[in-house]
Design a protein around this motif. Structure first.
Motif, PDB file in Angstrom:
ATOM      1  N   UNK A  67     -19.375 -50.830   9.717  1.00 32.57           N
ATOM      2  CA  UNK A  67     -18.909 -51.265  11.152  1.00 32.57           C
ATOM      3  C   UNK A  67     -18.446 -50.509  11.999  1.00 32.57           C
ATOM      4  N   UNK A  68     -18.152 -49.369  11.125  1.00 36.17           N
ATOM      5  CA  UNK A  68     -17.827 -48.308  12.236  1.00 36.17           C
ATOM      6  C   UNK A  68     -18.952 -47.442  12.653  1.00 36.17           C
ATOM      7  N   UNK A  69     -19.756 -47.296  12.638  1.00 43.07           N
ATOM      8  CA  UNK A  69     -20.959 -46.228  12.461  1.00 43.07           C
ATOM      9  C   UNK A  69     -21.640 -47.236  13.741  1.00 43.07           C
ATOM     10  N   UNK A  70     -21.776 -47.772  13.688  1.00 36.11           N
ATOM     11  CA  UNK A  70     -21.949 -49.370  14.455  1.00 36.11           C
ATOM     12  C   UNK A  70     -21.265 -49.717  15.598  1.00 36.11           C
ATOM     13  N   UNK A  71     -19.910 -49.725  15.495  1.00 38.76           N
ATOM     14  CA  UNK A  71     -19.361 -49.349  16.879  1.00 38.76           C
ATOM     15  C   UNK A  71     -19.072 -48.266  17.472  1.00 38.76           C
ATOM     16  N   UNK A  72     -19.129 -47.215  17.046  1.00 36.58           N
ATOM     17  CA  UNK A  72     -19.650 -45.673  17.714  1.00 36.58           C
ATOM     18  C   UNK A  72     -20.523 -45.376  18.214  1.00 36.58           C
ATOM     19  N   UNK A  73     -21.888 -45.857  17.449  1.00 39.93           N
ATOM     20  CA  UNK A  73     -23.343 -45.745  18.706  1.00 39.93           C
ATOM     21  C   UNK A  73     -23.108 -47.323  19.721  1.00 39.93           C
ATOM     22  N   UNK A  74     -22.737 -48.269  19.307  1.00 36.11           N
ATOM     23  CA  UNK A  74     -22.314 -49.037  20.284  1.00 36.11           C
ATOM     24  C   UNK A  74     -22.017 -48.426  21.953  1.00 36.11           C
ATOM     25  N   UNK A  75     -20.689 -47.811  22.067  1.00 40.65           N
ATOM     26  CA  UNK A  75     -20.027 -47.465  21.844  1.00 40.65           C
ATOM     27  C   UNK A  75     -20.872 -46.371  23.217  1.00 40.65           C
ATOM     28  N   UNK A  76     -21.291 -45.385  22.395  1.00 33.52           N
ATOM     29  CA  UNK A  76     -21.899 -44.109  22.767  1.00 33.52           C
ATOM     30  C   UNK A  76     -23.284 -44.373  23.592  1.00 33.52           C
ATOM     31  N   UNK A  77     -23.666 -45.954  23.640  1.00 38.68           N
ATOM     32  CA  UNK A  77     -25.053 -45.996  23.594  1.00 38.68           C
ATOM     33  C   UNK A  77     -24.704 -46.522  25.597  1.00 38.68           C
ATOM     34  N   UNK A  78     -23.188 -47.197  25.533  1.00 42.88           N
ATOM     35  CA  UNK A  78     -22.500 -47.452  27.003  1.00 42.88           C
ATOM     36  C   UNK A  78     -22.577 -46.521  27.594  1.00 42.88           C
ATOM     37  N   UNK A  79     -21.646 -45.931  27.112  1.00 42.66           N
ATOM     38  CA  UNK A  79     -21.143 -44.679  27.849  1.00 42.66           C
ATOM     39  C   UNK A  79     -22.348 -43.751  28.543  1.00 42.66           C
ATOM     40  N   UNK A  80     -23.133 -43.909  28.053  1.00 43.96           N
ATOM     41  CA  UNK A  80     -24.343 -42.830  28.292  1.00 43.96           C
ATOM     42  C   UNK A  80     -25.197 -43.744  29.277  1.00 43.96           C
ATOM     43  N   UNK A  81     -25.401 -45.571  29.169  1.00 40.38           N
ATOM     44  CA  UNK A  81     -26.104 -46.202  29.883  1.00 40.38           C
ATOM     45  C   UNK A  81     -25.039 -46.079  31.640  1.00 40.38           C
ATOM     46  N   UNK A  82     -23.439 -45.595  31.269  1.00 40.62           N
ATOM     47  CA  UNK A  82     -23.057 -45.369  32.460  1.00 40.62           C
ATOM     48  C   UNK A  82     -23.397 -44.300  33.334  1.00 40.62           C
ATOM     49  N   UNK A  83     -23.800 -43.675  33.254  1.00 39.22           N
ATOM     50  CA  UNK A  83     -24.202 -41.703  33.555  1.00 39.22           C
ATOM     51  C   UNK A  83     -23.523 -40.958  33.445  1.00 39.22           C
ATOM     52  N   UNK A  84     -23.091 -40.967  32.400  1.00 36.30           N
ATOM     53  CA  UNK A  84     -22.203 -39.517  31.901  1.00 36.30           C
ATOM     54  C   UNK A  84     -23.355 -39.297  31.098  1.00 36.30           C
ATOM     55  N   UNK A  85     -22.691 -37.299  31.381  1.00 36.46           N
ATOM     56  CA  UNK A  85     -23.877 -36.755  30.396  1.00 36.46           C
ATOM     57  C   UNK A  85     -23.660 -37.075  29.215  1.00 36.46           C
ATOM     58  N   UNK A  86     -24.543 -36.605  27.726  1.00 38.81           N
ATOM     59  CA  UNK A  86     -23.768 -36.192  26.470  1.00 38.81           C
ATOM     60  C   UNK A  86     -22.307 -35.888  26.265  1.00 38.81           C
ATOM     61  N   UNK A  87     -22.140 -34.684  26.660  1.00 34.69           N
ATOM     62  CA  UNK A  87     -20.878 -34.096  26.076  1.00 34.69           C
ATOM     63  C   UNK A  87     -19.491 -34.852  26.538  1.00 34.69           C
TER      64      UNK A  87
END
Length: 250
Positions: free
Chosen positions: A133-153
């Motif tokens: 569940x933790x892994x899924x939460x992190x994956x979900x949030x990272x995907x949203x942040x990247x879609x916001x236009x942020x770079x990976x760092x």
């Protein structure tokens, strides 16, 4: 006539002839049975206080049988925290076409989860479970942040900041719910009563704004914090896009 029984002079304690609790058959003690029992014991005794001995007593089994499913208490605690998350919102985080709403939804689920299990709030906020569940939460949030236009760092950095802010606010409110009712009511009423009685000459700003002050558990506080954070992400993502599109002088 029946001869009387000889008196026992051995000094050994008398045998218990009353009813005894039968231990569970080995094949009925599953990981989920143990996790359900761990939740009950931890809610009653505290997550830091419960032991394999108390847990074994709860499931009417020998403590050694628990080690067939969990290496130690730490592994069990991490599994329990992740299991509680899964019960609250496992599988409910689905990406949409709005990164803002996705992060808002994630924050809301986490907040509601903490308020549902206030007795576990501190451990839930501090631990890294390394579980599905933790892994899924992190994956979900990272995907949203990247879609916001942020770079990976930046996405990785804001993931940590966002998670810490959401969990901190949620555990604070959960901690309030975990107080005994008299203490909780006293703290809540202080913002409505005691702050209004403060002398205006000593605390002019408070005196002028007592009707506007909010207590810790006011629902608008969490929502406002999430909005402020999302606004900041959007502004920084926009700035990053502008910097990438501006040619550098060489």
């Amino acid at each position: 006539m029946t001869a009387p029984k000889a008196e026992d002079t051995s000094g050994a304690p008398p045998k218990n002839t009353g009813p005894t609790r039968r231990r569970l058959p080995r094949d009925t003690l599953s990981r989920q049975v143990i996790l359900d029992a761990a939740e009950r014991v931890a809610a009653r005794d505290g997550l830091d206080s419960f032991t394999f001995q108390s847990l074994a007593k709860e499931v009417n089994a020998h403590p050694t049988s628990l080690y067939r499913h969990f290496r130690d208490k730490d592994q069990l605690v991490r599994e329990l925290i992740d299991d509680l998350r899964a019960r609250s919102y496992g599988g409910l985080l689905k990406a949409t076409d709005s990164w803002r709403e996705d992060l808002r939804t994630s924050a809301r689920y986490i907040h509601e989860h903490y308020l549902r299990y206030p007795q576990f709030a501190v451990q839930m906020a501090a631990r890294t479970t390394r579980r599905p569940t933790e892994f899924a939460n992190v994956e979900f949030a990272l995907d949203a942040l990247l879609r916001a236009g942020l770079d990976e760092a930046d996405a990785a950095k804001y993931l940590r900041v966002f998670g810490n802010v959401i969990r901190s606010l949620s555990s604070m409110e959960a901690g309030m719910l975990a107080l005994d009712p008299e203490t909780r009511d006293g703290d809540t009423l202080a913002w409505q009563l005691e702050y209004r009685r403060l002398p205006a000459e000593q605390y002019p700003r408070i005196a002028a704004m007592t009707g506007e002050l909010l207590d810790i558990g006011d629902p608008t506080v969490f929502d406002t914090a999430v909005d402020l954070f999302l606004d900041a992400i959007e502004a920084r993502a926009e700035q990053a896009r502008e910097n990438r599109s501006t040619p550098t002088e060489g």
